[in-house]
Motif scaffolding. Sequence first.
Motif, PDB file in Angstrom:
ATOM      1  N   GLU A 103     -15.216  -8.188 -55.696  1.00 41.37           N
ATOM      2  CA  GLU A 103     -15.177  -9.399 -54.865  1.00 41.37           C
ATOM      3  C   GLU A 103     -14.345 -10.481 -55.522  1.00 41.37           C
ATOM      4  N   SER A 104     -14.328 -10.498 -56.853  1.00 41.87           N
ATOM      5  CA  SER A 104     -13.593 -11.539 -57.576  1.00 41.87           C
ATOM      6  C   SER A 104     -12.081 -11.306 -57.556  1.00 41.87           C
ATOM      7  N   ASP A 105     -11.641 -10.121 -57.134  1.00 40.97           N
ATOM      8  CA  ASP A 105     -10.207  -9.856 -57.062  1.00 40.97           C
ATOM      9  C   ASP A 105      -9.589 -10.715 -55.974  1.00 40.97           C
ATOM     10  N   SER A 106      -8.455 -11.333 -56.297  1.00 46.14           N
ATOM     11  CA  SER A 106      -7.792 -12.186 -55.310  1.00 46.14           C
ATOM     12  C   SER A 106      -6.489 -11.534 -54.862  1.00 46.14           C
ATOM     13  N   GLU A 107      -5.925 -12.088 -53.816  1.00 42.32           N
ATOM     14  CA  GLU A 107      -4.645 -11.584 -53.328  1.00 42.32           C
ATOM     15  C   GLU A 107      -3.541 -11.983 -54.294  1.00 42.32           C
ATOM     16  N   ILE A 108      -2.590 -11.062 -54.458  1.00 38.71           N
ATOM     17  CA  ILE A 108      -1.415 -11.351 -55.270  1.00 38.71           C
ATOM     18  C   ILE A 108      -0.177 -11.004 -54.451  1.00 38.71           C
ATOM     19  N   GLU A 109       0.934 -11.576 -54.844  1.00 37.14           N
ATOM     20  CA  GLU A 109       2.189 -11.274 -54.165  1.00 37.14           C
ATOM     21  C   GLU A 109       2.694  -9.923 -54.667  1.00 37.14           C
ATOM     22  N   VAL A 110       2.980  -9.013 -53.731  1.00 36.93           N
ATOM     23  CA  VAL A 110       3.414  -7.669 -54.098  1.00 36.93           C
ATOM     24  C   VAL A 110       4.705  -7.303 -53.383  1.00 36.93           C
ATOM     25  N   LEU A 111       5.385  -6.331 -53.979  1.00 38.82           N
ATOM     26  CA  LEU A 111       6.562  -5.728 -53.376  1.00 38.82           C
ATOM     27  C   LEU A 111       6.130  -4.388 -52.806  1.00 38.82           C
ATOM     28  N   ASN A 112       6.380  -4.173 -51.544  1.00 43.79           N
ATOM     29  CA  ASN A 112       6.059  -2.912 -50.878  1.00 43.79           C
ATOM     30  C   ASN A 112       7.348  -2.113 -50.728  1.00 43.79           C
ATOM     31  N   ILE A 113       7.305  -0.857 -51.142  1.00 43.07           N
ATOM     32  CA  ILE A 113       8.431   0.054 -50.976  1.00 43.07           C
ATOM     33  C   ILE A 113       7.951   1.184 -50.079  1.00 43.07           C
ATOM     34  N   TYR A 114       8.718   1.472 -49.028  1.00 47.43           N
ATOM     35  CA  TYR A 114       8.274   2.491 -48.078  1.00 47.43           C
ATOM     36  C   TYR A 114       9.347   3.555 -47.865  1.00 47.43           C
ATOM     37  N   VAL A 115       8.853   4.756 -47.548  1.00 50.57           N
ATOM     38  CA  VAL A 115       9.707   5.898 -47.215  1.00 50.57           C
ATOM     39  C   VAL A 115       9.183   6.457 -45.905  1.00 50.57           C
ATOM     40  N   VAL A 116      10.031   6.448 -44.882  1.00 44.05           N
ATOM     41  CA  VAL A 116       9.648   6.911 -43.552  1.00 44.05           C
ATOM     42  C   VAL A 116      10.402   8.190 -43.228  1.00 44.05           C
ATOM     43  N   ASP A 117       9.650   9.245 -42.862  1.00 45.34           N
ATOM     44  CA  ASP A 117      10.309  10.475 -42.441  1.00 45.34           C
ATOM     45  C   ASP A 117       9.962  10.765 -40.986  1.00 45.34           C
ATOM     46  N   HIS A 118      10.627  11.735 -40.413  1.00 43.34           N
ATOM     47  CA  HIS A 118      10.387  12.118 -39.015  1.00 43.34           C
ATOM     48  C   HIS A 118      10.023  13.599 -38.952  1.00 43.34           C
ATOM     49  N   GLY A 119       9.184  13.995 -39.923  1.00 42.51           N
ATOM     50  CA  GLY A 119       8.790  15.388 -40.052  1.00 42.51           C
ATOM     51  C   GLY A 119       7.507  15.714 -39.318  1.00 42.51           C
ATOM     52  N   VAL A 120       6.726  16.593 -39.944  1.00 43.61           N
ATOM     53  CA  VAL A 120       5.528  17.146 -39.301  1.00 43.61           C
ATOM     54  C   VAL A 120       4.339  16.211 -39.336  1.00 43.61           C
ATOM     55  N   GLY A 121       4.371  15.179 -40.173  1.00 50.01           N
ATOM     56  CA  GLY A 121       3.231  14.278 -40.289  1.00 50.01           C
ATOM     57  C   GLY A 121       2.117  14.896 -41.117  1.00 50.01           C
ATOM     58  N   ILE A 122       0.992  14.190 -41.174  1.00 49.56           N
ATOM     59  CA  ILE A 122      -0.155  14.600 -41.983  1.00 49.56           C
ATOM     60  C   ILE A 122      -1.394  14.541 -41.103  1.00 49.56           C
ATOM     61  N   PRO A 123      -2.206  15.586 -41.071  1.00 52.83           N
ATOM     62  CA  PRO A 123      -3.441  15.499 -40.295  1.00 52.83           C
ATOM     63  C   PRO A 123      -4.260  14.271 -40.733  1.00 52.83           C
ATOM     64  N   GLU A 124      -4.784  13.532 -39.777  1.00 53.22           N
ATOM     65  CA  GLU A 124      -5.523  12.289 -40.062  1.00 53.22           C
ATOM     66  C   GLU A 124      -6.603  12.493 -41.120  1.00 53.22           C
ATOM     67  N   SER A 125      -7.292  13.622 -41.073  1.00 53.53           N
ATOM     68  CA  SER A 125      -8.387  13.879 -42.013  1.00 53.53           C
ATOM     69  C   SER A 125      -7.894  14.096 -43.443  1.00 53.53           C
TER      70      SER A 125
END
Length: 191
Positions: A103-125
């Motif tokens: 609970e004591s953890d606060s928000e920090i400024e982060v850098l998000n790096i993403y990789v997007v593919d158009h493949g088969v995906g991942i089963p939700e489970s």
Amino acid sequence: LLVLLNNLLDMAKLESGQSNFNPQEQGITKLLNQGVDELNMLAADKNISINLNKNTNIQAWFDYTLVLQVLINLLSNAIKFSPLESQIEVGVYKSSEKIGQRESDSEIEVLNIYVVDHGVGIPESELEMIFDKFSQSTTTKTGAGGTGLGLSICKEIIMLHRGDIYAKNNPAEGATFTFCIPIHKPKWCDR
């Protein structure tokens, strides 16, 4: 066999705290360009184009070698699971995130790096499980293979940075892998 052995050694070093962790505040552009350049030939074999978001001139606090390893692993997986003549997108954006479970953890400024593919995906489970050691998505039955260690190594590296990594399926097809790392040196480093 050599890949499996190297992955096991990487995992052992990370888990025992013996990996060389040398973070510093630096720009992300060079790392993104190097990651894309290293995998362009592999992508070209499947006629896949890797598109890098040009808005990458952002500083963050990270270990260059380790974060490059994460990016290369995610790009390699994206290529492996993408169909011929498709595209992969790589980009970055800033956000504020609560990193940690307390609970004591606060928000920090982060850098998000993403990789997007158009493949088969991942089963939700399986979206959480794929980061576990020796776990593979059932979509790997396509013959793409792997050791089941790559994503768990990525998770260990990002956790070492006090960041986060996750996957989600895209609305149409494929998956997006995103990891975030602190933009500034966290306060815990000064203790």
